[in-house]
Write a protein that holds these residues in place. Structure first.
Motif, PDB file in Angstrom:
ATOM      1  N   ALA A 100       0.894  -1.208   0.031  1.00 17.57           N
ATOM      2  CA  ALA A 100      -0.136   0.155  -0.164  1.00 17.57           C
ATOM      3  C   ALA A 100       0.863   1.069  -0.118  1.00 17.57           C
ATOM      4  CB  ALA A 100      -0.982  -0.050   1.263  1.00 17.57           C
ATOM      5  N   GLY A 101       2.210   1.135   0.136  1.00 22.12           N
ATOM      6  CA  GLY A 101       3.073   2.119   0.289  1.00 22.12           C
ATOM      7  C   GLY A 101       4.077   2.213   1.430  1.00 22.12           C
ATOM      8  N   ALA A 102       5.374   2.310   0.911  1.00 23.51           N
ATOM      9  CA  ALA A 102       6.375   2.339   1.913  1.00 23.51           C
ATOM     10  C   ALA A 102       6.958   3.693   1.814  1.00 23.51           C
ATOM     11  CB  ALA A 102       7.348   1.258   1.724  1.00 23.51           C
ATOM     12  N   HIS A 103       6.970   4.143   3.194  1.00 22.59           N
ATOM     13  CA  HIS A 103       7.290   5.648   3.191  1.00 22.59           C
ATOM     14  C   HIS A 103       8.262   5.920   4.463  1.00 22.59           C
ATOM     15  CE1 HIS A 103       4.202   6.573   0.888  1.00 22.59           C
ATOM     16  NE2 HIS A 103       3.343   5.726   1.661  1.00 22.59           N
ATOM     17  N   ALA A 104       9.254   6.907   4.489  1.00 23.15           N
ATOM     18  CA  ALA A 104      10.216   7.243   5.254  1.00 23.15           C
ATOM     19  C   ALA A 104      10.451   8.440   5.587  1.00 23.15           C
ATOM     20  CB  ALA A 104      11.483   6.684   4.930  1.00 23.15           C
ATOM     21  N   PRO A 105       9.411   9.291   6.340  1.00 19.03           N
ATOM     22  CA  PRO A 105       9.400  10.772   6.746  1.00 19.03           C
ATOM     23  C   PRO A 105      10.697  10.989   7.507  1.00 19.03           C
ATOM     24  CG  PRO A 105       7.578   9.829   7.830  1.00 19.03           C
ATOM     25  CD  PRO A 105       8.251   8.562   6.822  1.00 19.03           C
ATOM     26  N   VAL A 106      11.365  11.749   7.212  1.00 18.95           N
ATOM     27  CA  VAL A 106      12.819  12.302   7.927  1.00 18.95           C
ATOM     28  C   VAL A 106      12.506  13.646   8.711  1.00 18.95           C
ATOM     29  CG1 VAL A 106      15.178  12.804   7.765  1.00 18.95           C
ATOM     30  CG2 VAL A 106      14.060  10.858   6.430  1.00 18.95           C
ATOM     31  N   SER A 107      12.576  13.596   9.830  1.00 20.23           N
ATOM     32  CA  SER A 107      12.437  14.865  10.570  1.00 20.23           C
ATOM     33  C   SER A 107      13.263  15.056  11.750  1.00 20.23           C
ATOM     34  CB  SER A 107      10.758  15.108  11.172  1.00 20.23           C
ATOM     35  OG  SER A 107      10.226  13.810  11.647  1.00 20.23           O
ATOM     36  N   ALA A 108      14.414  14.479  11.683  1.00 22.91           N
ATOM     37  CA  ALA A 108      15.328  14.337  12.797  1.00 22.91           C
ATOM     38  C   ALA A 108      15.024  13.517  13.903  1.00 22.91           C
ATOM     39  CB  ALA A 108      15.788  15.667  13.111  1.00 22.91           C
ATOM     40  N   CYS A 109      14.788  14.023  15.386  1.00 24.04           N
ATOM     41  CA  CYS A 109      14.533  13.137  16.347  1.00 24.04           C
ATOM     42  C   CYS A 109      12.862  13.259  16.467  1.00 24.04           C
ATOM     43  CB  CYS A 109      15.125  13.951  17.595  1.00 24.04           C
ATOM     44  SG  CYS A 109      16.868  13.993  17.624  1.00 24.04           S
ATOM     45  N   ALA A 110      12.249  13.857  15.750  1.00 24.72           N
ATOM     46  CA  ALA A 110      10.680  13.390  15.586  1.00 24.72           C
ATOM     47  C   ALA A 110      10.293  12.518  14.712  1.00 24.72           C
ATOM     48  CB  ALA A 110       9.891  14.902  15.430  1.00 24.72           C
ATOM     49  N   SER A 111      11.222  11.796  14.014  1.00 25.91           N
ATOM     50  CA  SER A 111      10.914  10.812  13.056  1.00 25.91           C
ATOM     51  C   SER A 111      10.084   9.828  12.947  1.00 25.91           C
ATOM     52  CB  SER A 111      12.375  10.569  12.191  1.00 25.91           C
ATOM     53  OG  SER A 111      13.069  11.640  11.668  1.00 25.91           O
ATOM     54  N   GLY A 112      10.443   9.128  14.356  1.00 23.81           N
ATOM     55  CA  GLY A 112       9.870   7.840  14.826  1.00 23.81           C
ATOM     56  C   GLY A 112       8.256   8.143  15.039  1.00 23.81           C
ATOM     57  N   ALA A 113       8.206   9.204  15.650  1.00 20.85           N
ATOM     58  CA  ALA A 113       6.774   9.565  15.989  1.00 20.85           C
ATOM     59  C   ALA A 113       6.062  10.132  14.778  1.00 20.85           C
ATOM     60  CB  ALA A 113       6.657  10.826  17.071  1.00 20.85           C
ATOM     61  N   GLU A 114       6.742  11.073  13.860  1.00 16.24           N
ATOM     62  CA  GLU A 114       5.981  11.028  12.670  1.00 16.24           C
ATOM     63  C   GLU A 114       5.711  10.058  11.599  1.00 16.24           C
ATOM     64  OE1 GLU A 114       6.867  14.156   8.886  1.00 16.24           O
ATOM     65  OE2 GLU A 114       7.609  14.746  10.873  1.00 16.24           O
ATOM     66  N   ALA A 115       6.553   9.008  11.769  1.00 10.79           N
ATOM     67  CA  ALA A 115       6.257   7.785  10.906  1.00 10.79           C
ATOM     68  C   ALA A 115       4.804   7.327  11.375  1.00 10.79           C
ATOM     69  CB  ALA A 115       7.370   6.720  11.095  1.00 10.79           C
ATOM     70  N   ILE A 116       4.592   7.120  13.026  1.00  9.41           N
ATOM     71  CA  ILE A 116       3.389   6.562  13.368  1.00  9.41           C
ATOM     72  C   ILE A 116       2.357   7.381  13.131  1.00  9.41           C
ATOM     73  CG2 ILE A 116       2.218   6.066  15.532  1.00  9.41           C
ATOM     74  CD1 ILE A 116       4.867   5.030  16.646  1.00  9.41           C
ATOM     75  N   ALA A 117       2.563   8.911  13.188  1.00  9.57           N
ATOM     76  CA  ALA A 117       1.588   9.718  12.484  1.00  9.57           C
ATOM     77  C   ALA A 117       1.117   9.540  11.092  1.00  9.57           C
ATOM     78  CB  ALA A 117       2.008  11.215  12.859  1.00  9.57           C
ATOM     79  N   MET A 118       2.011   9.235  10.191  1.00 12.26           N
ATOM     80  CA  MET A 118       1.796   9.149   8.969  1.00 12.26           C
ATOM     81  C   MET A 118       0.809   7.603   8.835  1.00 12.26           C
ATOM     82  SD  MET A 118       4.335   9.271   5.570  1.00 12.26           S
ATOM     83  CE  MET A 118       3.626   9.186   3.976  1.00 12.26           C
ATOM     84  N   GLY A 119       1.268   6.941   9.577  1.00 18.29           N
ATOM     85  CA  GLY A 119       0.611   5.373   9.584  1.00 18.29           C
ATOM     86  C   GLY A 119      -0.849   5.356  10.028  1.00 18.29           C
ATOM     87  N   VAL A 120      -0.923   6.513  10.994  1.00 17.02           N
ATOM     88  CA  VAL A 120      -2.320   6.673  11.179  1.00 17.02           C
ATOM     89  C   VAL A 120      -3.296   7.295  10.019  1.00 17.02           C
ATOM     90  CG1 VAL A 120      -3.776   8.114  12.751  1.00 17.02           C
ATOM     91  CG2 VAL A 120      -1.961   6.775  13.808  1.00 17.02           C
ATOM     92  N   GLU A 121      -2.532   8.162   9.551  1.00 14.09           N
ATOM     93  CA  GLU A 121      -3.335   8.858   8.306  1.00 14.09           C
ATOM     94  C   GLU A 121      -3.573   8.134   7.427  1.00 14.09           C
ATOM     95  OE1 GLU A 121      -4.741  11.865   8.550  1.00 14.09           O
ATOM     96  OE2 GLU A 121      -3.948  11.950  10.584  1.00 14.09           O
ATOM     97  N   MET A 122      -2.558   7.150   6.881  1.00 12.48           N
ATOM     98  CA  MET A 122      -2.878   6.008   5.890  1.00 12.48           C
ATOM     99  C   MET A 122      -4.144   5.292   6.107  1.00 12.48           C
ATOM    100  SD  MET A 122       0.977   4.573   4.740  1.00 12.48           S
ATOM    101  CE  MET A 122       0.356   3.553   3.738  1.00 12.48           C
TER     102      MET A 122
END
Length: 413
Positions: free
Chosen positions: A154-176
């Protein structure tokens, strides 16, 4: 059509406290530090002023096959280890590949691969560089390997936002899942940057603690003597699922991710906005998205890196964001035990927040011998704290260089 509710059905991690979630959580509740002196000569050879970090409790080579470690940078290795645990913990859900996503972040990416390859070019010539060097060093490599591991299309994504990256990845997963792109998403963050160059660079910024004589006591969020963060490594992965999909297969649910808040400071490339306005707004947006108020919040896992300036900014932002309700909210700063996992921190600390809400237990903050009197927060110190029964909400904060602010709100299942 109603927006899907997103729940957490699987947890996986490899950290300085343990090689999986149960051992990591047990170490956190015990108030144990995973930080120790590095067994190398980097300090002497490169004149690096810091001699300690939070290395993995269980080396990746002890878990993965040799052919796997040879084709993956350590950052991807850690993500795959955590994914295998999370996927099994979720019961290896049956889901159409086109309805399965992967979002896995790293703040820095394959720094070991990149710098080792450059050393090879300098010392042995271009012909000796490994053919897989580019796929290994890419910051999206962990996301790619995780998508291969579970068959996510369905998509493989890697948002990069320094030390917020892991939380942003989960946020993006929620939005998916909320947007209808996927029914299940494997999401989280990973980092493997305990290498001479990042250590030297962070030290040059005066961002790292230099308590070489007391590694286990070096990360001391909110203490008056805090002098910088402690580098850590590892990965945290969660399996996100629509509540409908989870219920249809009878899955165990840990918690609901009910709110997401993301902002940016637009202030400076490294230091946070001293007003903390972006951090406060991220928390407010997460609560608004969840349809709750500060009265519902009982616990915050703070970003709290142990830097002299950053901890105070966040503490004030929490106080403003929750107002008088902050009086009944317990704050945990778990980096005091794990060190700072950079791109993996927000994901691991989301796992800590999930477990705190599920088990009604806030993990402690260690090494605080003299609390900064200017910080008006209820910090959980030294021993765990019981959380209230009933319907409750926890918040995980994650902030990063570049002015990235992410807050996730979680509700008990």
């Amino acid at each position: 059509m109603a927006t899907p509710t997103v729940v957490v059905t699987g947890l996986g991690a490899t950290t300085p406290l343990g090689g999986d979630v149960p051992s990591t959580w047990a170490g956190a509740l015990a108030g144990r530090s995973g930080v120790r002196t590095l067994e190398n000569d980097w300090s002497e050879r490169y004149e690096i002023p810091v001699t300690f970090a939070g290395q993995l409790a269980v080396p990746a080579a002890d878990v993965l096959a040799r052919n796997e470690t040879r084709k993956m940078d350590p950052s991807a290795q850690y993500a795959v280890i955590a994914t295998r645990e999370a996927w099994a913990d979720a019961g290896a859900p049956e889901v159409e590949p086109e309805r399965l996503g992967a979002v896995v972040s790293s703040g820095i990416g394959g720094v070991w691969t990149l710098l080792d390859a450059w050393d090879t070019v300098k010392e042995r010539g271009a012909r000796r560089v490994m053919p897989l060097t580019v796929p290994m060093l890419m910051p999206n490599s962990p996301a790619g390997y995780v998508s291969l591991e579970v068959g996510a299309r369905a998509g493989a994504h890697a948002p990069v936002s320094a030390c917020a990256s892991g939380a942003e990845a989960i946020a993006m997963g929620v939005e998916m899942i909320r947007s209808g792109r996927a029914d299940v998403v494997v999401a989280g963050g990973t980092e493997a940057a305990i290498h001479p160059m990042p250590l030297a660079a962070f030290a040059k910024m005066q961002a790292l603690s230099t308590r070489n004589d007391d590694p286990a006591g070096a990360s001391r969020p909110y203490d008056t003597t805090r002098d910088g963060f402690v580098m850590g490594e590892g990965a945290g992965i969660v399996v996100l699922e629509s509540a409908e999909h989870a219920a249809a297969r009878g899955a165990r649910v840990y918690a609901e991710i009910c709110g997401v808040g993301m902002t940016s400071d637009a202030y400076a490339i490294a230091p946070p906005d001293p007003t903390g306005a972006g951090q406060e707004r991220a928390m407010r947006l997460a609560l608004e998205d969840a349809g709750v108020t500060g009265r519902d919040v009982v616990h915050v896992n703070a970003h709290a890196t142990s830097t002299p300036v950053g901890d105070g900014i966040e503490a004030a932002a929490i106080r403003r964001g929750l107002g008088s309700d902050a009086d009944h909210v317990t704050i945990s700063a778990t980096k005091s035990m794990t060190g700072h996992l950079l791109g993996g921190a927000g994901a691991l600390e989301t796992i800590f927040t999930v477990l705190a809400i599920k088990e009604r237990t806030a993990p402690p903050t260690i090494n605080v011998t003299e609390m900064d009197a200017d910080l008006e927060i209820d910090l959980v110190r030294d021993t765990p704290r019981e959380l209230p029964s009933g319907d409750v909400v926890g918040v995980n904060n994650a902030f990063g260089f570049g002015g990235h602010n992410v807050a996730l709100a979680l509700r008990n299942a």
